[in-house]
Structures are given as structure tokens and as C-alpha cells.
Design a protein around this motif. Structure first.
Motif, short mmCIF file in Angstrom:
data_model
loop_
_atom_site.label_atom_id
_atom_site.label_comp_id
_atom_site.label_asym_id
_atom_site.label_seq_id
_atom_site.Cartn_x
_atom_site.Cartn_y
_atom_site.Cartn_z
N SER A 75 2.39 15.57 -0.07
CA SER A 75 3.41 14.93 -0.90
C SER A 75 4.17 13.94 -0.03
O SER A 75 5.18 14.25 0.58
N TYR A 79 4.42 18.28 3.22
CA TYR A 79 3.36 19.10 2.62
C TYR A 79 4.00 20.27 1.87
O TYR A 79 4.87 20.96 2.41
N SER A 80 3.56 20.47 0.63
CA SER A 80 3.98 21.63 -0.14
C SER A 80 2.97 22.75 0.10
O SER A 80 1.76 22.53 -0.06
N TYR A 82 1.77 26.66 -0.76
CA TYR A 82 1.89 27.73 -1.75
C TYR A 82 1.09 28.94 -1.27
O TYR A 82 -0.11 28.87 -1.09
N ALA A 86 6.56 29.32 -2.45
CA ALA A 86 6.35 27.88 -2.24
C ALA A 86 7.36 27.38 -1.20
O ALA A 86 8.53 27.76 -1.22
N LYS A 87 6.87 26.53 -0.30
CA LYS A 87 7.77 25.95 0.71
C LYS A 87 7.27 24.58 1.08
O LYS A 87 6.11 24.21 0.84
N THR A 88 8.14 23.80 1.71
CA THR A 88 7.81 22.44 2.12
C THR A 88 7.90 22.32 3.64
O THR A 88 8.90 22.74 4.24
#
Length: 502
Positions: A75, A79-80, A82, A86-88
């Protein structure tokens, strides 16, 4: 190991996946995870890939992040991830928390299957029925009103399809050249850069909803004249909005948009000049409400499905580009230990001293071997002076029946006594007909050939662990099982030029 977000994203049965994964002999390894995905219908390929190559990965892939299998989605610069949650992460954090394991997967293209039917003939038939009904059962001005509605539906559908990358000859003929050099008459700037978004629908989508709904209402004229009048008045707002966007925001006029405006204007004129006032009807109002809900839902549904299909095609295209990278293919094929066959005189074809040597371990009674032989024949036909091929039929006299012995003897006779092309035709004929008598007739001999070389070759295959068929061997290296055999076409030229592979 928990990866709820990943399983949900892939739309898999969580209970079934957990059972299959936990019951795998290699649980909880990456092999077990990959095999379980394959079992559940998610085709995938696993790689050990240095982080320096991760920028070339598709936008979606699976990696081991914080010791858990995770879906990673690019993104922008982040990076997303899962897994359980969910985390970035940024690039540095992702690389630090991940192993070199990556898994590329292909999602099932359900949208394409749903839309595989060609609706155009059915649509034209519906248009014809509506026009016939209108001109024979309604007044002339009502029929012309319906004709304009159908014209609006048709043009709006062309715009709808073009939004998803399907070129329209109709839109092209109206707009002319839509390349970057022709921005003065370009429709792309207005249609594709439409910033309107209501539940994911653009302004052009509402044009389709409007005209489709108006077509249905037009069939019930004059009973629905009161409601039709209301919608034609509301269309004035849409006309003004479209002209404002074209003249003052984008500062360019879209010919197809002007055509739709002309249709709306024509319907408005028919309403003012010819439509008579009719009393308000609750039944007509209910019909209108149901019709708009159904039309809106249908357009929203197909818009969502086509968007998913477009994104899927882009993702799979990037997957293929990555998979067809020669350096990656070379690293995979060189991972296998080199096989050194004994010099056995069997079915050797093509140029003997070619740089690229292909061996196909095969069995005449193997159904999957037919496609492997077609690839081999195609390579020989395209590269007659650059490739050599050896067909390695497994044969053990203690396990072979009389028919197989007869067939192999006939092949051997054709190979030794006739030109190469006739031998290839005989092999092709066999896989098409599976008739031993035909091959024996092609050989023109009933004498038993010496099959000792095939016995020795089979022992050679077995000692190298080549028990299944078909198997491709390239210059002594087994073709990677992460690739389909058809993928060889993408690498042949580079394999022949690569000195390190000789």
C-alpha cells in the motif's frame, strides 16, 4: 498458529483448513501450509527469496511475519499485514520481522465464470421487443421517448464497459482519437477521471440506472406519465452538473457526454410538448420504487464484480511477470542436483551437440504424457538446430505386458529405419489413437527389436529417482515443479544463450 485474517481474506473454510494443516505430516512447516492451500483450491508457489528481490513481488503475497503465516499487501510505501490481526509496517520493519520465505498465490476467478455468458444478443432482442411494443401499442411521441431511453441505455452500457478496460468501437467513433495528443476531444478525461462516488458508483453509472429505469417506466405510459415528468425535470440538474464539470472543472468537452445530454434534452422536450397531466397513482409509485431498487442493485452488483475481475487480472498478470523472470527460474532449476545419465542409444532427436538438451521421462500409457510430448515436438519444430531431445520410455520386461513390448519394439524399428519426422508422427499417432496395431503397421516389421537399452535406461531413471512421468530434464537438471511444463517456452531462448547453464 493463528492466521484468521489470512484465512478470511482467502475465503476458506477455517475449520477445514485448520484440520488439514494440523494433520499434515510436516506440520507446522511452510510445506504443510503450501500443501494445505493447494488442497483447498488456492494454487500457490513457495520460494526462498532474498529481501533484495522483494520489490519485484506482486502487490499481494504470503510471508512469515513474526513467526506467523501472513498476507502482505503493498500500500504505497507501507505494507498491510494480515495474520491474527491486521497491522501496517514500513519496508524496513517488514524485512526485519520476516523470513526469506514468500508464497505467491492465485485466487479463483469467480467473476469471470459468472460473466462468461454473452448477454449482447439477448440485450438486442429485449431492445427489439420494447421498440416493437412501443411503436405498435403506444402513441408516436411515447414510442420516440422509449427509443431515446434505449439509446441512453446502450451508450451508458458502452461507457460502463469501457470503464473496466473494454474498448468500445461506438465510443471510439463518437469521441475520435482519445490518445494523449487529442485531449480537446477526449472522453477519457471525463469518463475515467470521474470523481463522483456513491457506494462505489460513478456519475456515468447513474446514467445507466436512470435510462434503464426510464425505459421500464416508458412501457407503462401514459399511466406513469406523472412520474416520468418528475424524472425528466430532475434530469435538468444532471445536465447542468455535467456541463459545469466539462466547462469549468476539466475544461474539455466530452462528445459522448454531450450526446447523452442531447438525449436528455430530447426527452425533456417531448415531456413539455406532448405529455398530458395524469392523476397520481399509488400503484405507479410502488412500481417506480421497486424498479429503481432493482436497477440500482443490479448495476452496483455488476460494477463490484467487474472491479474484482479487473483487480484480479492485474494481480495475476504481475504474478506471471514475476514467475517468468529468467533469473528466478534459473535459481529454481539449479537448486536440483544435476543428473548425469549414461550414454544409452535410445530415442535421440534433434541436433546431437546442441547447447540445450531436453530429456523427457515418459510412459506411452501415461495420460498426462501426451501434453509433454506435444511441447517436446513443438520445441523440435521451432528450434531444429538448437536443441536435442531424448525420449526416455521406462521399460521393465518383468512388469511390461506383451502389448507394451510390441509397441516399444515398433517404435524402435521406426526410429532406426525411418526418418525422424516419421518417428515423431508415429509417437503422435499413438497418443491420439492408443492403438498398438497401427504403430506396428507403421513400422512395417514384425521382428522383435533389442530392448536392452531401454532396460538400462529405466534403471538409470530409477537410480536418479525419476519414477513419475512425465518429467522434463534440461541439461541434466530436473524442470522445477513450481512451474508448469508449458512455461519452458518463456525461457528457451535465454537457456540457449546462458553460458553458465551449458
Amino acid at each position: 498458529m493463528i492466521f484468521d485474517k489470512l484465512i478470511n481474506y482467502l475465503k476458506l473454510d477455517k475449520q477445514e483448513f485448520s484440520f488439514q494443516f494440523n494433520s499434515h505430516p510436516n506440520y507446522p512447516s511452510a510445506l504443510a501450509f503450501s500443501d494445505t492451500l493447494n488442497f483447498m483450491g488456492v494454487k500457490n508457489d513457495a520460494y526462498e527469496l532474498d529481501k533484495e528481490y522483494w520489490d519485484e513481488l506482486p502487490e499481494e503475497f504470503i510471508a512469515i511475519v513474526d513467526n506467523s503465516f501472513s498476507l502482505v499487501k503493498k500500500s504505497g510505501s507501507s505494507y498491510s499485514v494480515y495474520s491474527e490481526k491486521a497491522k501496517t509496517l514500513n519496508k524496513e520493519e517488514l524485512h526485519k520481522k520476516s523470513t526469506d520465505f514468500v508464497l505467491l498465490f492465485e485466487k479463483t476467478d469467480q467473476a469471470e465464470n459468472r460473466l462468461a455468458f454473452n448477454f449482447q444478443p439477448l440485450l438486442y432482442l429485449v431492445f427489439a421487443i420494447i421498440l416493437i411494443y412501443s411503436f405498435f401499442s403506444q402513441s408516436l411521441y411515447e414510442a420516440f421517448f422509449n427509443l431515446l431511453s434505449l439509446a441512453g441505455v446502450y451508450i451508458s452500457m458502452e461507457i460502463f464497459n469501457q470503464k473496466f478496460g473494454n474498448n468500445s468501437t461506438v465510443i471510439g467513433s463518437i469521441c475520435g482519437d482519445t490518445s494523449a495528443k487529442q485531449t480537446a476531444n477526449s472522453c477519457d478525461k471525463i469518463i475515467k477521471q470521474d470523481k463522483t462516488s456513491i457506494l462505489g458508483l460513478k456519475f456515468s453509472d447513474f446514467s445507466l440506472i436512470y435510462f434503464a429505469g426510464l425505459t421500464i417506466l416508458g412501457l407503462f405510459l401514459p399511466s406513469t406519465a406523472y412520474i416520468v415528468k418528475g424524472f425528466t425535470i430532475v434530469s435538468v440538474i444532471a445536465i447542468a452538473y455535467s456541463l459545469y464539470i466539462q466547462a469549468f472543472v476539466e475544461k474539455t468537452f466530452c462528445r459522448v457526454c454531450l450526446l447523452i445530454i442531447s438525449i436528455l434534452g430530447g426527452q425533456l422536450a417531448l415531456r413539455i410538448l406532448f405529455f398530458e397531466n395524469t392523476p397520481f397513482s399509488v400503484g405507479a409509485l410502488l412500481l417506480t420504487a421497486v424498479m429503481w431498487i432493482v436497477t440500482f442493485s443490479a448495476v452496483l452488483y455488476f460494477s463490484t464484480i467487474l472491479s474484482q475481475k479487473e483487480n484480479l487480472q492485474k494481480s495475476n498478470a504481475k504474478n506471471l511477470r514475476f514467475k517468468r523472470n529468467y533469473e528466478l527460474f534459473k535459481s529454481q532449476i539449479l537448486e536440483n542436483e544435476r543428473i548425469r545419465f549414461q550414454d544409452t542409444e535410445t530415442f535421440s532427436l534433434g541436433k546431437k551437440d546442441a547447447k540445450l538438451r531436453l530429456s523427457i521421462v515418459s510412459n506411452p500409457y501415461c495420460g498426462f504424457c501426451k501434453d509433454g510430448h506435444k511441447i517436446m515436438e513443438g520445441l523440435l519444430e521451432k528450434y531444429p538446430d538448437d536443441i536435442s531431445v531424448q525420449i526416455r520410455f521406462n521399460y521393465s520386461p518383468e512388469r511390461a505386458d506383451e502389448k507394451y513390448t510390441k509397441l516399444l519394439s515398433a517404435f524402435s524399428s521406426i526410429y532406426h529405419n525411418k526418418p525422424q519426422n516419421e518417428f515423431l508422427k508415429a509417437v503422435e499417432e499413438w497418443f491420439e489413437t492408443r492403438d498398438e496395431n497401427k504403430i506396428a503397421a507403421l513400422s512395417g516389421s514384425t521382428a522383435q527389436e533389442d530392448l536392452t537399452p531401454f532396460i538400462e535406461m529405466t534403471k538409470d531413471n530409477s537410480s536418479a529417482g525419476l519414477n513419475f512421468t512425465p518429467i522434463f530434464i534440461l541439461n541434466g537438471y530436473q524442470f522445477p515443479d513450481k512451474y508448469d511444463r508449458e512455461d519452458i517456452w518463456f525461457f528457451v531462448d535465454e537457456l540457449m544463450e546462458d553460458e553458465d547453464f551449458q
